[in-house]
Write a protein that holds these residues in place. Structure first.
Motif, PDB file in Angstrom:
ATOM      1  N   GLU A 138       0.830  -1.204   0.000  1.00  0.00           N
ATOM      2  CA  GLU A 138       0.000   0.000   0.000  1.00  0.00           C
ATOM      3  C   GLU A 138       0.869   1.260   0.000  1.00  0.00           C
ATOM      4  OE1 GLU A 138      -4.207  -0.731   2.139  1.00  0.00           O
ATOM      5  OE2 GLU A 138      -2.492  -0.715   3.502  1.00  0.00           O
ATOM      6  N   THR A 139       0.318   2.333  -0.558  1.00  0.00           N
ATOM      7  CA  THR A 139       1.013   3.619  -0.520  1.00  0.00           C
ATOM      8  C   THR A 139       0.018   4.743  -0.751  1.00  0.00           C
ATOM      9  OG1 THR A 139       2.904   4.875  -1.383  1.00  0.00           O
ATOM     10  CG2 THR A 139       1.545   3.737  -2.987  1.00  0.00           C
ATOM     11  N   PHE A 140       0.331   5.892  -0.213  1.00  0.00           N
ATOM     12  CA  PHE A 140      -0.402   7.115  -0.533  1.00  0.00           C
ATOM     13  C   PHE A 140       0.623   8.233  -0.673  1.00  0.00           C
ATOM     14  CE2 PHE A 140      -2.609  11.026   1.035  1.00  0.00           C
ATOM     15  CZ  PHE A 140      -3.293  11.277  -0.143  1.00  0.00           C
ATOM     16  N   GLN A 141       0.892   8.595  -1.906  1.00  0.00           N
ATOM     17  CA  GLN A 141       1.836   9.662  -2.205  1.00  0.00           C
ATOM     18  C   GLN A 141       1.089  10.788  -2.911  1.00  0.00           C
ATOM     19  OE1 GLN A 141       4.824   7.651  -4.536  1.00  0.00           O
ATOM     20  NE2 GLN A 141       5.924   6.931  -2.730  1.00  0.00           N
ATOM     21  N   ARG A 142       1.232  11.975  -2.360  1.00  0.00           N
ATOM     22  CA  ARG A 142       0.556  13.143  -2.930  1.00  0.00           C
ATOM     23  C   ARG A 142       1.487  14.348  -2.869  1.00  0.00           C
ATOM     24  NH1 ARG A 142      -4.698  14.724   0.150  1.00  0.00           N
ATOM     25  NH2 ARG A 142      -3.164  14.890   1.818  1.00  0.00           N
TER      26      ARG A 142
ATOM     27  N   LEU B 179      -2.017   6.234  -5.323  1.00  0.00           N
ATOM     28  CA  LEU B 179      -2.719   5.583  -4.221  1.00  0.00           C
ATOM     29  C   LEU B 179      -2.926   4.108  -4.526  1.00  0.00           C
ATOM     30  CD1 LEU B 179      -4.491   5.541  -1.605  1.00  0.00           C
ATOM     31  CD2 LEU B 179      -6.425   6.200  -3.074  1.00  0.00           C
ATOM     32  N   ARG B 180      -2.512   3.268  -3.587  1.00  0.00           N
ATOM     33  CA  ARG B 180      -2.825   1.840  -3.607  1.00  0.00           C
ATOM     34  C   ARG B 180      -3.313   1.465  -2.219  1.00  0.00           C
ATOM     35  NH1 ARG B 180       2.479   1.316  -5.888  1.00  0.00           N
ATOM     36  NH2 ARG B 180       3.126   0.215  -3.993  1.00  0.00           N
ATOM     37  N   GLN B 181      -4.527   0.923  -2.137  1.00  0.00           N
ATOM     38  CA  GLN B 181      -5.094   0.594  -0.828  1.00  0.00           C
ATOM     39  C   GLN B 181      -5.954  -0.657  -0.921  1.00  0.00           C
ATOM     40  OE1 GLN B 181      -7.462   3.678   1.004  1.00  0.00           O
ATOM     41  NE2 GLN B 181      -7.498   2.642   2.981  1.00  0.00           N
ATOM     42  N   LEU B 182      -5.919  -1.468   0.141  1.00  0.00           N
ATOM     43  CA  LEU B 182      -6.779  -2.635   0.273  1.00  0.00           C
ATOM     44  C   LEU B 182      -7.889  -2.324   1.273  1.00  0.00           C
ATOM     45  CD1 LEU B 182      -4.123  -5.509   0.489  1.00  0.00           C
ATOM     46  CD2 LEU B 182      -5.112  -4.427  -1.536  1.00  0.00           C
ATOM     47  N   TYR B 183      -9.077  -2.874   1.029  1.00  0.00           N
ATOM     48  CA  TYR B 183     -10.214  -2.620   1.910  1.00  0.00           C
ATOM     49  C   TYR B 183     -11.098  -3.869   1.973  1.00  0.00           C
ATOM     50  CZ  TYR B 183     -12.817  -1.982  -2.442  1.00  0.00           C
ATOM     51  OH  TYR B 183     -13.381  -2.173  -3.689  1.00  0.00           O
TER      52      TYR B 183
ATOM     53  N   THR C  67      -8.275  -0.379  -4.154  1.00  0.00           N
ATOM     54  CA  THR C  67      -8.393   0.976  -4.691  1.00  0.00           C
ATOM     55  C   THR C  67      -7.050   1.352  -5.295  1.00  0.00           C
ATOM     56  OG1 THR C  67     -10.050   1.662  -3.073  1.00  0.00           O
ATOM     57  CG2 THR C  67      -8.795   3.405  -4.151  1.00  0.00           C
ATOM     58  N   TYR C  68      -7.074   1.729  -6.562  1.00  0.00           N
ATOM     59  CA  TYR C  68      -5.844   2.085  -7.269  1.00  0.00           C
ATOM     60  C   TYR C  68      -6.104   3.380  -8.026  1.00  0.00           C
ATOM     61  CZ  TYR C  68      -1.613   1.596 -10.131  1.00  0.00           C
ATOM     62  OH  TYR C  68      -0.395   1.797 -10.729  1.00  0.00           O
ATOM     63  N   GLU C  69      -5.261   4.362  -7.809  1.00  0.00           N
ATOM     64  CA  GLU C  69      -5.396   5.643  -8.504  1.00  0.00           C
ATOM     65  C   GLU C  69      -4.007   6.217  -8.740  1.00  0.00           C
ATOM     66  OE1 GLU C  69      -7.528   8.359 -10.542  1.00  0.00           O
ATOM     67  OE2 GLU C  69      -8.532   6.857  -9.296  1.00  0.00           O
TER      68      GLU C  69
ATOM     69  N   THR D 149     -14.619  -4.681 -10.154  1.00  0.00           N
ATOM     70  CA  THR D 149     -14.170  -5.133  -8.839  1.00  0.00           C
ATOM     71  C   THR D 149     -12.821  -5.820  -8.962  1.00  0.00           C
ATOM     72  OG1 THR D 149     -16.452  -5.432  -8.094  1.00  0.00           O
ATOM     73  CG2 THR D 149     -14.726  -6.580  -6.857  1.00  0.00           C
ATOM     74  N   ILE D 150     -11.856  -5.340  -8.193  1.00  0.00           N
ATOM     75  CA  ILE D 150     -10.512  -5.925  -8.167  1.00  0.00           C
ATOM     76  C   ILE D 150     -10.273  -6.497  -6.776  1.00  0.00           C
ATOM     77  CG2 ILE D 150      -8.052  -5.522  -8.513  1.00  0.00           C
ATOM     78  CD1 ILE D 150      -9.704  -5.128 -11.027  1.00  0.00           C
ATOM     79  N   LEU D 151      -9.896  -7.770  -6.723  1.00  0.00           N
ATOM     80  CA  LEU D 151      -9.585  -8.429  -5.458  1.00  0.00           C
ATOM     81  C   LEU D 151      -8.082  -8.648  -5.345  1.00  0.00           C
ATOM     82  CD1 LEU D 151     -12.396 -11.137  -5.234  1.00  0.00           C
ATOM     83  CD2 LEU D 151     -12.378  -8.834  -4.252  1.00  0.00           C
TER      84      LEU D 151
END
Length: 725
Positions: A289-293, A325-329, A351-353, A398-400
């Protein structure tokens, strides 16, 4: 044929306006009743602000504005050390903050029972144009104050949510004197931070200021960390005796993990045979996971006086953002889709952006003061323009996620692998790679023309009326699939308000206001969806006591929002039959009782009801995540003279009422109350401070909605040392 507009004619008009502005001087500071002189953009080191800018786009005494307005001053923020805008507004009436818990991607608010994000957040009077994950997050340390205008506010701002407008005012260079401060902070979750704020007067016409932050910290979630770097320089230039130019810039880099956890309702709000998901459990994998802004902005404010009656103001800002952004939920319990026979494992979605955005805002306004008989008028007329262009890459459908090849994740006894692989799921699993990312280009525009008249019919009776016309366009183009959506909208909005100042200090008022927000969707015939619209009626009383420095206000309101949509754009199931009606009452008290005691208190109640819905069983129910009761109180005591001279202590309590997890009122999220506290000691140029949020470390669910639940923030203790000069 659809109407279009571009920057070209607007740029020409602005250039023509600027060509007429030569030989200018600094606009005067508004003098108001009370102990100090201040404008809405100057230093304000007390809890009571006498003027606000957001309601009228001019500095106006709050007691004379026929709207509900609140101001969070710099001293309030210094005392409570907020870590976000949401945090800073926790003692403001009718605002339900952090209803997803603390989030390092953006700030979340419910105002008067209406959710808002991406819309309704302004900086220095112009919109922070955001969309989805391309959302600006402003650090409260770079702010001088925060103004909140509650209720619909489209007449001066264009597309806004019906709850209101939050306008954050930046720190900016001051021409009066040199000053500065440097602060070092340590705290919970290995927080380490250094803040710098330095103002330098170069000469009597030029001053420079630099605000800077470097911070790294962990969070309540295991292995989730957040780092931030901020630089916010500003320049004040007194070009001549009639003109002032202020240049404002900022650069902020967030190199973090995504903090917000999308948890299942089962195992948090409702029971699960395996117990409760721990407060600090991370659903994602911190190695993946990452969140870079990175967010960069540069803008200016130009103020010019032509004569005693006519002045001109212009505000402009260009901003750029890069997001990764890469996140698992939590997506579902594995047993619900046949992946498992037991209810101890879940499937995790992705979630991928990856992309960037460019936004531009400019607001040009003339202020003309004149008398008509015995009535004194302040006429405001303006043209503003807003735009945002987004280029984004994301996965469709939907991406798993599989962790070391395993789709099952046990949140009750978590373990994390060394690699993440992604699969699309539509009944069957198909591996996906970067080659499956789809590119979407978004272009949103708004051009608005507005007119407002403030008429002082007598010294005590004030009427404010305004009207606005907006031309908006919203385009999305998925270049990977060639699917396009193109929406054009033309909208009129208005407002009318009046106040009367009685001899005893009471100021009763009433107002009517409208707002609109475009819906980016098409019906089954590919016709543009109608915008969401809102109408508001509000009555209230404000009070400014003569015996001490304070302000009190009580307001009652009804806001109706219509054209809420459901179903997928461009399909037969798309409907616009939704309507929500909110009725409420709110109270606010802010007072510097004397040199030693300062108090803030709020009470808010809202009856939020779904009055129309495509699902008739929802009619009469309360929308999910909306708390009907809010209350808060904060008090400071400053020791003066004696052996404790320089010591200040403060404490506060925040109460958030119960909410529902869905629109059917099936599952209820309990209410909760949190305690905050602070203590500081000033000696010479040094200030030592200790702040505790959620002092007793209460574990609670902030809200639940759409099948997810969100834990609230845990205890956060921060100790700081400040040296100022």
């Amino acid at each position: 044929m659809k109407q279009r507009f571009t920057l070209t004619p607007l740029s020409f008009a602005i250039a023509l306006t600027l060509s007429n502005i030569a030989h200018a001087e600094e606009m005067g500071t508004l003098v108001v009743e009370g102990d100090t002189e201040q404008s809405s953009t100057s230093n304000n080191f007390n809890y009571v602000s006498k003027v606000a800018q957001t309601a009228t786009k001019t500095d106006e005494q709050i007691t004379k504005i026929p709207r509900a307005v609140s101001v969070v001053t710099r001293e309030q923020m210094d005392d409570r050390a907020p870590i976000s805008i949401s945090d800073a507004l926790q003692y403001t009436p009718s605002i339900q903050t952090n209803f997803y818990g603390e989030d390092n991607k953006q700030d979340w608010f419910v105002i008067r029972g209406f959710k808002q994000a991406n819309n309704g957040l302004y900086q220095d009077g112009t919109r922070l144009y955001s969309s989805n994950f391309y959302s600006w997050q402003i650090d409260p340390f770079m702010l001088e104050r925060i103004e909140v205008l509650r209720g619909p506010a489209s007449t001066l701002n264009g597309q806004t949510p019906p709850g209101g407008v939050i306008n954050v005012i930046s720190k900016r260079a001051q021409l009066e004197e040199d000053f500065g401060s440097v602060t070092g902070t340590i705290g919970s979750n290995d927080r380490k931070e250094i803040n710098l704020d330095v103002n330098k007067v170069i000469n009597d016409k030029l001053a420079f200021r630099m605000v800077a932050i470097t911070r790294e910290n962990g969070t309540k979630v295991d292995e989730v960390e957040a780092n931030r770097t901020l630089l916010a320089p500003s320049l004040a230039w007194k070009i001549s005796d009639d003109t002032k130019l202020t240049v404002l810039a900022s650069y902020q880099k967030d190199d973090s993990d995504p903090y917000l956890q999308f948890l299942p309702m089962e195992g948090t709000l409702t029971s699960n045979a395996n117990g409760k998901i721990n407060y600090d459990t991370a659903l994602g994998n911190s190695d993946w996971e990452t969140f870079q802004r990175e967010q960069t902005s540069v803008g200016y404010e130009l103020e010019h006086i032509f004569n005693d009656n006519l002045s001109f103001q212009q505000s402009a800002r260009f901003s750029h953002m890069d997001i990764n952004l890469r996140q698992l939920y939590y997506a579902a319990y594995a047993a619900d889709y046949g992946f498992s026979s037991t209810r101890d494992t879940i499937l995790r979605g992705v979630t991928y952006e990856d992309g960037d955005s460019d936004a531009f805002n400019i607001d040009n306004r003339f202020i003309y003061k004149f008398d008509a008989g015995n009535t004194k008028h302040t006429l405001l007329t303006g043209i503003d323009y807003q735009s945002i262009d987004i280029n984004s890459k994301s996965y469709a459908g939907t991406i798993l996620a599989a962790d070391d090849g395993n789709f099952l994740f046990n949140p009750y006894s978590p373990s994390y692998g060394s690699s993440i692989s992604l699969y699309s799921y539509n009944g069957t699993l198909t591996s996906v790679t970067d080659a499956d990312l789809q590119t979407t280009k978004t272009k949103n525009r708004q051009l608005g023309f507005y007119l407002q008249d403030k008429a002082n019919i007598t010294d005590k009776f004030t009427v404010i009326a305004g009207v606005r016309y907006d031309d908006t366009s919203n385009e999305t183009n998925n270049t990977s699939t060639n699917k396009k959506t193109d929406i054009d909208l033309h909208q009129w909005t208005g407002n009318l308000g009046a106040s009367y100042q009685l001899d005893n200090g009471l100021v009763p008022y009433a107002n009517y206001a409208q707002s609109f927000t475009p819906i980016i969707a098409l019906d089954a015939d590919n016709n543009p969806a109608k915008p969401e619209k809102a109408d508001s009626y509000e009555v209230g009383v404000k009070f400014k006591p003569q015996s001490f420095d304070g302000q009190f206000g009580i307001a009652a309101y009804q806001v109706t929002k219509e054209n809420l949509s459901s179903g997928s754009s461009g399909t037969a199931n798309f409907r616009q039959l939704g309507e929500v009606r909110n009725r409420g009452i709110e109270f606010e008290a802010v007072a510097n009782l004397n040199r030693a005691v300062t108090l803030v208190g709020t009470l808010s109640y809202v009856d939020s009801e779904i009055t129309k819905d495509t699902n008739s069983s929802n009619v009469g129910k309360t929308p999910a995540q909306i708390a009907n009761k809010l209350a808060s109180v904060w008090g400071n005591y400053r020791f003066i003279d004696g052996i404790l001279d320089g010591l200040k202590v403060g404490a506060g309590v925040r109460y958030i009422g119960e909410t529902y997890a869905d629109n059917t009122e099936t599952n209820k999220v309990p209410s909760y109350a949190l305690v905050d506290a602070m203590a500081s000691y000033q000696v010479d140029n040094y200030k030592f401070q200790l702040v505790a949020k959620n002092l007793f470390d209460k574990e609670y669910i902030a809200t639940c909605g759409d099948g997810f639940c969100y834990y609230g923030d845990s205890r956060n203790i921060m100790a700081s040392v400040t040296y100022d000069w």
